[in-house]
Design a protein around this motif. Structure first.
Motif, PDB file in Angstrom:
ATOM      1  N   LEU A   8      28.090   5.451  11.017  1.00  0.00           N
ATOM      2  CA  LEU A   8      27.668   5.325   9.624  1.00  0.00           C
ATOM      3  C   LEU A   8      27.977   3.926   9.103  1.00  0.00           C
ATOM      4  CD1 LEU A   8      26.533   6.891   7.148  1.00  0.00           C
ATOM      5  CD2 LEU A   8      28.897   7.446   6.546  1.00  0.00           C
ATOM      6  N   GLY A   9      28.956   3.280   9.693  1.00  0.00           N
ATOM      7  CA  GLY A   9      29.338   1.938   9.274  1.00  0.00           C
ATOM      8  C   GLY A   9      28.492   0.831   9.853  1.00  0.00           C
ATOM      9  N   VAL A  10      27.667   1.154  10.861  1.00  0.00           N
ATOM     10  CA  VAL A  10      26.797   0.145  11.487  1.00  0.00           C
ATOM     11  C   VAL A  10      25.395   0.740  11.620  1.00  0.00           C
ATOM     12  CG1 VAL A  10      28.522  -1.252  12.677  1.00  0.00           C
ATOM     13  CG2 VAL A  10      27.790   0.890  13.719  1.00  0.00           C
ATOM     14  N   PRO A  11      24.726   0.972  10.497  1.00  0.00           N
ATOM     15  CA  PRO A  11      23.460   1.713  10.511  1.00  0.00           C
ATOM     16  C   PRO A  11      22.427   1.111  11.465  1.00  0.00           C
ATOM     17  CG  PRO A  11      24.196   1.327   8.259  1.00  0.00           C
ATOM     18  CD  PRO A  11      25.082   0.517   9.143  1.00  0.00           C
ATOM     19  N   GLY A  12      21.884   1.965  12.330  1.00  0.00           N
ATOM     20  CA  GLY A  12      20.805   1.551  13.209  1.00  0.00           C
ATOM     21  C   GLY A  12      21.200   0.676  14.382  1.00  0.00           C
ATOM     22  N   HIS A  35      21.199  11.167  12.984  1.00  0.00           N
ATOM     23  CA  HIS A  35      20.131  11.160  11.987  1.00  0.00           C
ATOM     24  C   HIS A  35      18.916  10.484  12.614  1.00  0.00           C
ATOM     25  CE1 HIS A  35      17.861  10.084   8.371  1.00  0.00           C
ATOM     26  NE2 HIS A  35      18.559  11.010   7.741  1.00  0.00           N
ATOM     27  N   PRO A  36      17.694  10.894  12.276  1.00  0.00           N
ATOM     28  CA  PRO A  36      16.508  10.300  12.894  1.00  0.00           C
ATOM     29  C   PRO A  36      16.404   8.787  12.752  1.00  0.00           C
ATOM     30  CG  PRO A  36      15.915  12.327  11.788  1.00  0.00           C
ATOM     31  CD  PRO A  36      17.352  12.059  11.427  1.00  0.00           C
ATOM     32  N   GLU A  37      17.065   8.195  11.754  1.00  0.00           N
ATOM     33  CA  GLU A  37      16.990   6.746  11.619  1.00  0.00           C
ATOM     34  C   GLU A  37      17.966   6.015  12.544  1.00  0.00           C
ATOM     35  OE1 GLU A  37      17.756   6.305   7.464  1.00  0.00           O
ATOM     36  OE2 GLU A  37      19.913   6.121   7.712  1.00  0.00           O
ATOM     37  N   GLU A  38      18.765   6.784  13.292  1.00  0.00           N
ATOM     38  CA  GLU A  38      19.735   6.210  14.221  1.00  0.00           C
ATOM     39  C   GLU A  38      19.229   6.282  15.663  1.00  0.00           C
ATOM     40  OE1 GLU A  38      22.322   4.625  13.336  1.00  0.00           O
ATOM     41  OE2 GLU A  38      22.550   5.245  11.235  1.00  0.00           O
TER      42      GLU A  38
END
Length: 266
Positions: A8-12, A35-38
């Motif tokens: 969560l601290g380094v999105p994507g 999460h689908p964006e990851e």
């Protein structure tokens, strides 16, 4: 205790780069935000899952947990929620992760009953997969006492609690009360720091007001030796400092708390 940080601290951020941060700064594991964006989420195929698991193994870093977004106490039909969690459990199994995180998300008076019923169904599948489903202290059930009401009703070893220190603190529960409530159910602990009740922008560990030293000391006195996972909520606070530049200092801070409590990070 073992030290991890959440993606969560380094999105994507690609998996290879996440593992580079973990090995560079001495973290034993990573909590993967599913999460689908990851890069890692339940939509991955079996070959892709195998590649992720192999990359973690090669780096000597553990998948501490899979952080999903299913809401087990939310209104609606059970089937969709159960199926969502089953997907997370299967992802965790394929990655070699011991835990899946779910939220409560209750909105109605029967939220405890709904969550317990669904977790009871999910627990059997989790047991078959060798995974434990943890309900986080969050939203409708933000204290240890809230979570314990549900988990006591479930009464299954493959369900448990994820202690988010921020939410139990916001709920007015002190560390001793939380640990007493969650002791039989505790899977792992998310640590973080913020400036105060009215400003929950993530800060470097030790720069805010959360009772981090008290938490680590209490866990040590109980002989607990699980994961301490730094959940830095960069995804929700774009103006927060980048996590990579804080990871080294954060690891040193947690190691110092462990040393002062009479324990060394594993």
């Amino acid at each position: 205790m073992k030290l991890a940080f959440s993606t969560l601290g380094v999105p994507g951020l690609p998996v290879a780069d996440v593992l580079g941060l973990a090995t560079t700064y001495g973290y034993h594991g990573v909590e993967l935000r599913a999460h689908p964006e990851e890069p890692v989420h339940p939509g991955l195929g079996l070959a892709e899952r195998a590649d992720v698991a192999a990359a973690f193994k090669a780096a000597g870093v553990a998948v501490a947990g899979v952080a999903g977004y299913a809401r087990v106490a939310a209104p609606g039909e059970d089937a969709a929620v159960v199926e969502e969690v089953r997907g997370l459990v299967e992802l965790a199994r394929d990655l070699g992760a011991p835990f899946v995180r779910v939220f409560p998300g209750g909105e109605e008076a029967d939220a405890d009953e709904v969550a317990a019923r669904r977790l009871g169904v999910i627990a059997e599948h989790a047991a078959d997969a060798g995974v434990r489903v943890l309900m986080e202290t969050h939203d409708s059930h933000r204290t240890g006492a809230d979570a314990a009401r549900v988990l006591g009703a479930v009464g299954h070893l493959h369900t448990g609690a994820l202690w988010d220190l921020l939410h139990t603190w916001l709920g007015g529960e002190d560390v001793a009360e939380t640990l007493a409530a969650l002791g039989p159910y505790l899977g792992y602990v998310q640590v973080k720091d913020v400036a105060g009740v009215d400003d929950t922008t993530p800060l470097a560990l030790g720069d805010g007001v959360l009772p981090l030293a008290e938490c680590v000391d209490a866990l040590t006195r109980q002989g607990w030796d699980g994961w301490l996972c730094w959940e830095y909520e960069k995804r929700w606070y774009e103006g927060a400092a980048p996590l990579p530049q804080l990871l080294g200092r954060g690891r040193e801070f947690l190691a110092r708390l462990l040393s002062e409590a009479g324990q060394s990070p594993r």
